[in-house]
Design a protein around this motif. Structure first.
Motif, PDB file in Angstrom:
ATOM      1  N   GLY A 119     -34.366  14.867  -8.426  1.00 23.02           N
ATOM      2  CA  GLY A 119     -34.549  16.117  -7.689  1.00 23.02           C
ATOM      3  C   GLY A 119     -35.420  17.101  -8.457  1.00 23.02           C
ATOM      4  N   ILE A 120     -35.957  16.632  -9.575  1.00 23.57           N
ATOM      5  CA  ILE A 120     -36.775  17.477 -10.452  1.00 23.57           C
ATOM      6  C   ILE A 120     -38.023  16.699 -10.873  1.00 23.57           C
ATOM      7  N   PRO A 121     -39.073  17.386 -11.284  1.00 22.96           N
ATOM      8  CA  PRO A 121     -40.261  16.668 -11.759  1.00 22.96           C
ATOM      9  C   PRO A 121     -39.963  15.842 -13.011  1.00 22.96           C
ATOM     10  N   LEU A 122     -40.593  14.678 -13.075  1.00 13.40           N
ATOM     11  CA  LEU A 122     -40.463  13.753 -14.197  1.00 13.40           C
ATOM     12  C   LEU A 122     -41.844  13.208 -14.520  1.00 13.40           C
ATOM     13  N   VAL A 123     -42.268  13.380 -15.763  1.00  4.45           N
ATOM     14  CA  VAL A 123     -43.516  12.801 -16.232  1.00  4.45           C
ATOM     15  C   VAL A 123     -43.145  11.595 -17.089  1.00  4.45           C
ATOM     16  N   GLY A 124     -43.748  10.441 -16.781  1.00  3.60           N
ATOM     17  CA  GLY A 124     -43.460   9.227 -17.527  1.00  3.60           C
ATOM     18  C   GLY A 124     -44.707   8.670 -18.179  1.00  3.60           C
ATOM     19  N   MET A 125     -44.520   8.025 -19.331  1.00  3.86           N
ATOM     20  CA  MET A 125     -45.613   7.317 -19.999  1.00  3.86           C
ATOM     21  C   MET A 125     -45.061   6.004 -20.531  1.00  3.86           C
ATOM     22  N   VAL A 126     -45.694   4.911 -20.116  1.00  3.28           N
ATOM     23  CA  VAL A 126     -45.268   3.600 -20.592  1.00  3.28           C
ATOM     24  C   VAL A 126     -45.783   3.423 -22.018  1.00  3.28           C
ATOM     25  N   MET A 127     -44.855   3.363 -22.947  1.00  4.02           N
ATOM     26  CA  MET A 127     -45.196   3.198 -24.356  1.00  4.02           C
ATOM     27  C   MET A 127     -45.401   1.717 -24.701  1.00  4.02           C
ATOM     28  N   GLU A 128     -44.565   0.868 -24.098  1.00  5.21           N
ATOM     29  CA  GLU A 128     -44.637  -0.584 -24.312  1.00  5.21           C
ATOM     30  C   GLU A 128     -44.177  -1.271 -23.043  1.00  5.21           C
ATOM     31  N   THR A 157     -42.613  -1.837 -12.867  1.00  4.36           N
ATOM     32  CA  THR A 157     -42.962  -1.827 -11.448  1.00  4.36           C
ATOM     33  C   THR A 157     -41.900  -1.017 -10.728  1.00  4.36           C
ATOM     34  N   VAL A 158     -42.345  -0.008  -9.970  1.00  3.92           N
ATOM     35  CA  VAL A 158     -41.435   0.868  -9.248  1.00  3.92           C
ATOM     36  C   VAL A 158     -41.588   0.605  -7.755  1.00  3.92           C
ATOM     37  N   ASP A 159     -40.455   0.335  -7.101  1.00  5.41           N
ATOM     38  CA  ASP A 159     -40.401   0.100  -5.663  1.00  5.41           C
ATOM     39  C   ASP A 159     -39.981   1.403  -4.993  1.00  5.41           C
ATOM     40  N   TYR A 160     -40.864   1.955  -4.158  1.00  5.85           N
ATOM     41  CA  TYR A 160     -40.596   3.204  -3.444  1.00  5.85           C
ATOM     42  C   TYR A 160     -40.220   2.947  -1.990  1.00  5.85           C
ATOM     43  N   GLY A 161     -39.700   1.757  -1.688  1.00  4.44           N
ATOM     44  CA  GLY A 161     -39.317   1.440  -0.315  1.00  4.44           C
ATOM     45  C   GLY A 161     -40.537   1.419   0.593  1.00  4.44           C
ATOM     46  N   ASN A 162     -40.491   2.192   1.677  1.00  2.00           N
ATOM     47  CA  ASN A 162     -41.600   2.199   2.641  1.00  2.00           C
ATOM     48  C   ASN A 162     -42.865   2.869   2.093  1.00  2.00           C
ATOM     49  N   GLY A 169     -44.207   1.833  -0.716  1.00  2.00           N
ATOM     50  CA  GLY A 169     -44.878   0.789  -1.486  1.00  2.00           C
ATOM     51  C   GLY A 169     -44.379   0.653  -2.913  1.00  2.00           C
ATOM     52  N   LYS A 170     -45.060  -0.196  -3.673  1.00  2.00           N
ATOM     53  CA  LYS A 170     -44.734  -0.447  -5.082  1.00  2.00           C
ATOM     54  C   LYS A 170     -45.939  -0.057  -5.933  1.00  2.00           C
ATOM     55  N   ARG A 171     -45.640   0.361  -7.152  1.00  2.00           N
ATOM     56  CA  ARG A 171     -46.697   0.665  -8.117  1.00  2.00           C
ATOM     57  C   ARG A 171     -46.305   0.059  -9.459  1.00  2.00           C
ATOM     58  N   THR A 172     -47.290  -0.484 -10.171  1.00  3.16           N
ATOM     59  CA  THR A 172     -47.047  -1.082 -11.475  1.00  3.16           C
ATOM     60  C   THR A 172     -47.766  -0.269 -12.535  1.00  3.16           C
ATOM     61  N   TYR A 173     -47.043   0.035 -13.613  1.00  6.35           N
ATOM     62  CA  TYR A 173     -47.563   0.821 -14.727  1.00  6.35           C
ATOM     63  C   TYR A 173     -47.481  -0.030 -15.984  1.00  6.35           C
ATOM     64  N   LYS A 174     -48.556   0.013 -16.774  1.00  8.89           N
ATOM     65  CA  LYS A 174     -48.623  -0.767 -18.015  1.00  8.89           C
ATOM     66  C   LYS A 174     -48.767   0.171 -19.206  1.00  8.89           C
ATOM     67  N   GLN A 175     -48.693  -0.385 -20.393  1.00  9.19           N
ATOM     68  CA  GLN A 175     -48.763   0.397 -21.622  1.00  9.19           C
ATOM     69  C   GLN A 175     -49.915   1.403 -21.568  1.00  9.19           C
ATOM     70  N   HIS A 213     -35.976   5.241  -5.183  1.00 11.62           N
ATOM     71  CA  HIS A 213     -36.823   4.208  -5.776  1.00 11.62           C
ATOM     72  C   HIS A 213     -36.048   3.445  -6.841  1.00 11.62           C
ATOM     73  N   GLN A 214     -36.635   2.322  -7.272  1.00 11.41           N
ATOM     74  CA  GLN A 214     -36.028   1.499  -8.318  1.00 11.41           C
ATOM     75  C   GLN A 214     -37.133   0.954  -9.217  1.00 11.41           C
ATOM     76  N   GLY A 215     -36.937   1.098 -10.518  1.00 21.54           N
ATOM     77  CA  GLY A 215     -37.893   0.566 -11.478  1.00 21.54           C
ATOM     78  C   GLY A 215     -37.395  -0.746 -12.056  1.00 21.54           C
ATOM     79  N   THR A 216     -38.326  -1.671 -12.277  1.00 22.53           N
ATOM     80  CA  THR A 216     -37.979  -2.971 -12.854  1.00 22.53           C
ATOM     81  C   THR A 216     -38.969  -3.310 -13.958  1.00 22.53           C
ATOM     82  N   ASN A 217     -38.452  -3.822 -15.065  1.00 18.78           N
ATOM     83  CA  ASN A 217     -39.327  -4.332 -16.120  1.00 18.78           C
ATOM     84  C   ASN A 217     -39.824  -5.686 -15.640  1.00 18.78           C
ATOM     85  N   THR A 218     -41.069  -5.717 -15.146  1.00 16.79           N
ATOM     86  CA  THR A 218     -41.652  -6.950 -14.628  1.00 16.79           C
ATOM     87  C   THR A 218     -42.481  -7.677 -15.681  1.00 16.79           C
TER      88      THR A 218
END
Length: 149
Positions: A79-88, A92-97, A99-105, A117-122
């Motif tokens: 319910g609040i802003p979140l800034v993320g950075m993939v360090m390692e 892959t985050v599934d946002y339902g309808n 779509g999905k987005r994949t983030y790498k290091q 949404h749901q994040g998975t270490n793919t």
């Protein structure tokens, strides 16, 4: 002199800007110091405008989220802003309808707000995500949700 809550929130949110201005001043004084922007946006990954919470003193929470290969976070939202950075690793985050987005290091992003949404270490290695939540006192960083239908 007492500040109203909205002025306190404004002051807290202005702190990163003042820090950046201070960094710019430091760079002018010491040319060996550099600033490398990682992300600059006014929208989340699903194109929502970023809106800061109000009504309570600002609270910033920063930390690492470590996820083993193949493991998911479970369905949730913020319910609040979140800034993320993939360090390692790879996320892959599934946002339902939405779509999905994949983030790498090295990838940075502003997570969806109020979107389940749901994040998975793919990836094949552990995932380490630096997460910075920009919230307010008494507000949770994540809220568990049922999977979208």
């Amino acid at each position: 002199m007492s500040l109203s809550i909205s002025k306190k929130v404004l002051c807290a949110l202005a702190a990163p800007t003042l820090f950046a201005l201070g960094a710019a001043t430091a760079m002018a004084l010491a040319p060996s110091i550099t600033f490398t922007p990682l992300l600059q946006t006014s929208k989340t990954v699903i194109d929502e405008p970023i809106v800061y919470p109000t009504g309570a003193p600002a609270k910033i929470t920063a930390g690492y989220i470590d996820v083993p290969p193949g493991v998911s976070t479970g369905w949730h939202q913020h319910g609040i802003p979140l800034v993320g950075m993939v360090m390692e690793g790879e996320l892959t985050v599934d946002y339902g309808n939405k779509g999905k987005r994949t983030y790498k290091q090295g990838d940075t992003f502003v997570e969806a707000i109020n979107q389940t949404h749901q994040g998975t270490n793919t990836g094949t290695a552990p995932l380490r995500l630096l997460a910075v939540y920009i919230g307010a006192e008494g507000m949770p960083t994540s809220i568990p949700e049922k999977p979208p239908e």
